[in-house]
Structures are given as C-alpha cells and as structure tokens.
Motif scaffolding. Structure first.
Motif, short mmCIF file in Angstrom:
data_model
loop_
_atom_site.label_atom_id
_atom_site.label_comp_id
_atom_site.label_asym_id
_atom_site.label_seq_id
_atom_site.Cartn_x
_atom_site.Cartn_y
_atom_site.Cartn_z
N VAL A 9 -1.33 0.65 -5.94
CA VAL A 9 -0.49 0.16 -4.76
C VAL A 9 0.97 -0.25 -5.74
N ARG A 10 1.92 0.57 -5.63
CA ARG A 10 3.13 0.25 -6.27
C ARG A 10 3.98 -0.65 -5.58
N ILE A 25 -0.64 3.89 -0.10
CA ILE A 25 -1.51 3.42 -1.19
C ILE A 25 -1.77 4.83 -1.64
N GLY A 26 -2.12 4.88 -2.93
CA GLY A 26 -2.62 5.83 -3.86
C GLY A 26 -4.12 5.86 -3.92
N ARG A 81 0.49 9.63 -1.65
CA ARG A 81 -0.03 8.34 -0.84
C ARG A 81 -0.41 8.48 0.61
N LEU A 82 -1.35 7.70 0.86
CA LEU A 82 -1.96 7.52 2.25
C LEU A 82 -1.00 6.25 2.84
N VAL A 83 -0.34 6.83 4.21
CA VAL A 83 0.29 5.87 4.95
C VAL A 83 -0.50 5.06 5.73
N LEU A 84 -0.49 3.62 5.75
CA LEU A 84 -1.04 3.21 6.59
C LEU A 84 -0.20 2.20 7.38
N ALA A 85 -0.26 2.34 8.81
CA ALA A 85 0.80 1.69 9.90
C ALA A 85 0.25 0.61 10.35
N GLY A 86 0.69 -0.59 10.37
CA GLY A 86 0.33 -1.73 10.86
C GLY A 86 1.40 -2.05 12.03
#
Length: 141
Positions: A9-10, A25-26, A81-86
């Motif tokens: 997490v950068r 997230i990586g 990076r995996l993109v998580l959309a909230g």
C-alpha cells in the motif's frame, strides 16, 4: 514478509472517484498470481467495512465483484496494482484503510491434495488524493 507487506500500500493508493474511491494495492507475494487465486476480499475505511455490493475490482474498464475473481483468466503481476473500487464518498484528508483477503498458492501444498492458502491483512493511513509516488506500476487489467 514484512517487506512485501510494507510496499503493498503506497502513499498515493487512495483516490476519489465520481462514485466513491479507488484503492490500489500491490501483491504482497514473491510471484505473480492468477486473479482466480484471490478470495475473501474485504475493505474497511475508518473502521467501517464496505457493505456487500459496495466493493468491486476494476479490471481495465470492467467492474468485477470480488466473488467473481475466481472465474477470471487474468493475472496479478508482482509489479502491478489491483484496483479496488468502493461506492462510498470520502471526505478530504487522511483515512485509515484496511484490506483483507486470502491468496491460494496453487504450486504450494498445505497438506497433500490441498493448496496453501495465505491470509493477508494490509493497513495504512492514507491521504485521499495524496501526492503521486513515482512508479512503473500499472493497474491490473
């Protein structure tokens, strides 16, 4: 494994979108993994879990539910990076984020006939739309 978790997490991982936010997230593992190896994906922001249906994974322009990742053919490469959309609006400023998931490692066995499943917990305090960090990472597509 501390080093892998520390870079997953950068500082620039949390960004605002029209529908809420995205969290990048990586992969906290030593090898690229199939997307189908991810299970139990959950996100919490400021101590409040995202309700079912409020979390998706962005694969390019496609919005995929976390439970549907087991059907995906793509890969999560170590550098990406995996993109998580909230779907929840966030106020400006700093937010405590936490991500939990399990990673099935198909080439390692926990016992005969059963793949190794590793639980991961990532957490960080991130500024919404923080200063970009120079990187060669791409979003998983």
């Amino acid at each position: 494994m501390e080093g892998m978790l520390g870079t997953a997490v950068r500082e620039d991982a949390l960004t605002a979108t029209a529908e809420g936010f995205e969290l990048r997230i990586g992969l906290p593992w030593i090898r690229s993994m199939p997307l189908s190896s991810i299970a139990g994906l959950a996100v919490e922001v400021d101590g409040v879990p995202l309700a079912p249906g409020k979390l998706a994974v962005m694969l390019g322009l496609r919005r995929v539910s976390p439970g549907a990742l087991q059907e995906e053919q793509g890969w999560w490469f170590v550098q990406d990076r995996l993109v998580l959309a909230g779907r929840r609006g966030l106020s400006r400023g700093t937010h405590a984020v936490a991500v939990d998931f399990q990673l099935m490692v198909p080439y390692l066995q926990a016992r005969p006939g059963s793949p190794l499943v590793l639980p991961f917990h990532l957490e960080a305090r991130l500024e919404l739309d923080g200063k970009a960090v120079p990187s060669a990472s791409l979003d998983v597509a």
